[in-house]
Structures are given as C-alpha cells and as structure tokens.
Design an enzyme around this catalytic site. Sequence first.
Site, PDB file in Angstrom:
ATOM      1  N   CYS A   1     -16.581  -8.915   5.787  1.00 53.34           N
ATOM      2  CA  CYS A   1     -15.910  -7.646   5.482  1.00 53.34           C
ATOM      3  C   CYS A   1     -14.682  -7.888   4.613  1.00 53.34           C
ATOM      4  O   CYS A   1     -13.778  -8.630   4.988  1.00 53.34           O
ATOM      5  CB  CYS A   1     -15.511  -6.966   6.787  1.00 53.34           C
ATOM      6  SG  CYS A   1     -14.677  -5.402   6.512  1.00 53.34           S
TER       7      CYS A   1
ATOM      8  N   CYS B   1       0.844  -1.198   0.000  1.00 57.28           N
ATOM      9  CA  CYS B   1       0.000   0.000   0.000  1.00 57.28           C
ATOM     10  C   CYS B   1       0.879   1.247   0.000  1.00 57.28           C
ATOM     11  O   CYS B   1       1.844   1.330   0.755  1.00 57.28           O
ATOM     12  CB  CYS B   1      -0.908   0.000   1.236  1.00 57.28           C
ATOM     13  SG  CYS B   1      -1.991   1.433   1.293  1.00 57.28           S
TER      14      CYS B   1
ATOM     15  N   CYS C   1       0.584   0.308  10.339  1.00 54.73           N
ATOM     16  CA  CYS C   1       0.090  -0.729   9.423  1.00 54.73           C
ATOM     17  C   CYS C   1       1.167  -1.589   8.784  1.00 54.73           C
ATOM     18  O   CYS C   1       2.086  -1.076   8.133  1.00 54.73           O
ATOM     19  CB  CYS C   1      -0.759  -0.080   8.331  1.00 54.73           C
ATOM     20  SG  CYS C   1      -1.562  -1.334   7.302  1.00 54.73           S
TER      21      CYS C   1
ATOM     22  N   CYS D   1       0.669   4.943   6.910  1.00 54.91           N
ATOM     23  CA  CYS D   1       0.062   4.765   8.239  1.00 54.91           C
ATOM     24  C   CYS D   1       1.049   4.007   9.142  1.00 54.91           C
ATOM     25  O   CYS D   1       1.391   2.850   8.849  1.00 54.91           O
ATOM     26  CB  CYS D   1      -1.243   3.998   8.119  1.00 54.91           C
ATOM     27  SG  CYS D   1      -2.286   4.588   6.761  1.00 54.91           S
TER      28      CYS D   1
ATOM     29  N   ARG E   1     -17.601  -2.395  18.246  1.00 53.58           N
ATOM     30  CA  ARG E   1     -16.890  -3.655  17.986  1.00 53.58           C
ATOM     31  C   ARG E   1     -15.546  -3.679  18.700  1.00 53.58           C
ATOM     32  O   ARG E   1     -14.707  -2.787  18.492  1.00 53.58           O
ATOM     33  CB  ARG E   1     -16.678  -3.865  16.484  1.00 53.58           C
ATOM     34  CG  ARG E   1     -15.965  -5.204  16.202  1.00 53.58           C
ATOM     35  CD  ARG E   1     -15.873  -5.556  14.720  1.00 53.58           C
ATOM     36  NE  ARG E   1     -17.178  -5.521  14.120  1.00 53.58           N
ATOM     37  CZ  ARG E   1     -17.527  -4.711  13.124  1.00 53.58           C
ATOM     38  NH1 ARG E   1     -16.653  -3.897  12.598  1.00 53.58           N
ATOM     39  NH2 ARG E   1     -18.736  -4.735  12.633  1.00 53.58           N
TER      40      ARG E   1
ATOM     41  N   CYS F   1     -19.279   2.315   9.069  1.00 56.00           N
ATOM     42  CA  CYS F   1     -18.514   1.631  10.115  1.00 56.00           C
ATOM     43  C   CYS F   1     -17.248   2.451  10.309  1.00 56.00           C
ATOM     44  O   CYS F   1     -16.411   2.522   9.398  1.00 56.00           O
ATOM     45  CB  CYS F   1     -18.184   0.209   9.665  1.00 56.00           C
ATOM     46  SG  CYS F   1     -17.060  -0.664  10.776  1.00 56.00           S
TER      47      CYS F   1
ATOM     48  N   CYS G   1     -19.601  -5.904   3.827  1.00 54.09           N
ATOM     49  CA  CYS G   1     -18.856  -4.725   4.267  1.00 54.09           C
ATOM     50  C   CYS G   1     -17.566  -4.685   3.453  1.00 54.09           C
ATOM     51  O   CYS G   1     -17.028  -5.741   3.098  1.00 54.09           O
ATOM     52  CB  CYS G   1     -18.538  -4.842   5.762  1.00 54.09           C
ATOM     53  SG  CYS G   1     -17.515  -3.485   6.381  1.00 54.09           S
TER      54      CYS G   1
END
Length: 329
Positions: free
Chosen positions: A106, A62, A69, A66, A269, A197, A137
């Site tokens: 998801c 990616c 991550c 971040c 969650r 979400c 999702c």
Amino acid sequence: MTSPDLGLLGTVRSDWTLEEARAIYTAPFSDLLFHAQRVHRENFVPNQVQVSTLLSVKTGACPEDCKYCPQSVRYDTGLDSEQLLDVSAVVEAAQAAKANGATRFCMGAAYRNPKPHQLQKIKVMVSEVRALGLETCATLGMLTPGQATELKDAGLDYYNHNLDTSPEFYGEIVTTRTYQDRLDTLQAVRDAGINVCCGGILGMGETETDRVSLLHTLATLPQHPESVPINQLVQVPGTPLHGLPELDPLDLVRAIATARLLLPKSYVRLSAGRTDMSDAVQALCFLAGANSIFYGDRLLTTPNPGRSHDEQLFQRLGIVPEQAAAVAG
Ligand code: SAM
Ligand code: DTB
Ligand code: SF4
C-alpha cells in the site's frame, strides 16, 4: 432490534438500521465475540490473516487539517517532509515487503488530492509493484472519476480512503473537506472497478454512538468495502488530539466484532495503533474477526510492532499469513 438475536446474523445486507448496529455493538461481550467468530468462520478460513505492508511515498506538508494526523502542515510534529519518492525506491521497498511475506503493498501519499504529474508517476509505481506479483493499494486523498479510472488501468487493485468517524462527528476532526467529499471519492473508486478499502479511527474523543454510526455508515454503503481498516488513534505530540484519554481496549474489540457481523465478507484490518496494544488485546481482536494487519516496522510515519514481534505473535496464536492470491499479469 432492541435485544438482538445474534444467532440470526451472518448474511450480507446494506439495509441495517442504526438501532440494529447499536444493539450488536452493546450486546453482552461473550455473545458478541462468539457470534462474530461464528460468522467469521462461515466466511473465511480460520486462523489465517492477510498481511499488507505500507510505504509512505510522499510524506508530510499536507494542506488538510485532520486533527489526528502528524502529516498536516498545520501542526508542528517535527516530521521531516519528503517529496514523491523515485519509482526505483518504491520498487525496492515492495520487493523487501514481498520477501517478508506481504501479499499487498500500500502506497500512501500526504495529498489532499493528487495532481496530474504526480498521478503519472504513481501509475508507474503501481504497475511496477504489480509486476512483482503483489496486490497494489494506494491512498492519495480525493480522486476524480477520471483519476480513478487511470489508476485502475495502471493495475491498482485497492484504493484506501477512510471515512474516519461518524458523519455527525466528522466536522470536529476535519474542516478542510466534507464527509460527502469522502463518499464521492469512494463512489468514483467503486465505479472504476477498484476494490474499496475504507474504515476509520477509534480513540479520537468520539462517543459510542459515533462508533456505531461509523460502522453503520460503512455497512450501508451500496456495496460493502472489500477491506475495512480499524485504526486506533496513534497519538502524536503536536497534533490536536495528542493527550486524549486512551481508548478502552474492550471498545476496540467490540468495534471489530460489530464490523465482522455487519460486514460478514469484508476483510477487517487491525490497522494503526498495534504498538500500544498488548498481545492479549490483539488476540481478542483476531477472535472478534480481524483478519488482516500491516506488517513491518513502520506504518506511514509512526512505528508498527515489527516483523519478529508479529511472527512470534502469529506463532503463539497459531495464525498463518494468508498466501498470495494469483495476481493476473
Ligand atoms: N492523505 C490521504 C487521505 O487522508 O486520504 C491518504 C493518507 S492518510 C495518512 C490515510 C489514513 O491514515 C487516514 O485516513 C487516517 O485514517 C489514517 N491516519 C492518519 N493519521 C493517523 C493516526 N495518527 N492514527 C491512526 N490513523 C491515522
Ligand atoms: C489505514 O487505515 N491506516 C493506514 C493506512 N490506512 C494508510 C495509515 C495509518 C497511519 C498512522 C499514522 C502514521 O503512521 O502516519
Ligand atoms: Fe493529509 Fe491524509 Fe493526513 Fe489528512 S490524513 S492531513 S489528508 S495526509
């Protein structure tokens, strides 16, 4: 509200002040949990937890930075990247998730934002997963309003897009996009009629004020997210946040209880990080109003407790998985 009357809380509001949120978060622990459980019972069936399963449909490489991550191309985490999966592999995983009791599936992709040909394929995944009778999702990064509408038309029920932390701390964690970019995607998703979400991560070196500010931001969105994932940072070697001090579990419980009081009708969650939590801490999180988890051996790229452990935990706590709501054809 410096010394809050927690007994008055329980209505859905979007006009919370930061001071009100702080007063809730810092209230005496037993008062906080007592009222969080009270508000929980006013809005949900007690002892019932919604179960979702995650699948990484495109892994690693990616371009974003971040700091938490393992999938960012900028950090050497030893992760094997994988291209966008075939639709058949995703459908097979969704069938298995359904057989194991999940009601929502998801699909996560390590994108900054999906390209048109990628979205085309993901739309097919969404409609085929939904045809199995599962809620759908996806979490694919930033979306344009047009892309959000395309996903809605394909049958997407929820879009996960986290604010991750407070607006004040965000720049310390991600530099390749802004908080406003996140808010814009959330608005596009909302406008398209998809359930939102949206939550964050604790344990990234943020202050108590940052935690309160994240929860305050979520609770003052024009409409509350239907689902609020609270993740504990999964520390992955090679990421810049690896090696930080561990989150105090009681702060996690406080954050969950505060979310329950600020967002009374949202599912909260207990998301990533459960492999690092004792069963007792998880039990406190459910008492504080958490009523959804990810089920299965893996989150996206990191481990999750696994089915047999969670079945035992549910049994010990007298929790039953929420049954599937009817998914309209
Ligand atoms: N790339 C898309 C995005 O960032 O929106 C979707 C996938 S991304 C992996 C989804 C979410 O996973 C992030 O927003 C973050 O909240 C969470 N996440 C990623 N790495 C994590 C970690 N190490 N610990 C806890 N949560 C994590
Ligand atoms: C969310 O809030 N947590 C999930 C889901 N939404 C996509 C992701 C957790 C990822 C944990 C790190 C990993 O497994 O790569
Ligand atoms: Fe990419 Fe999402 Fe990971 Fe950030 S959180 S690096 S956008 S996969």
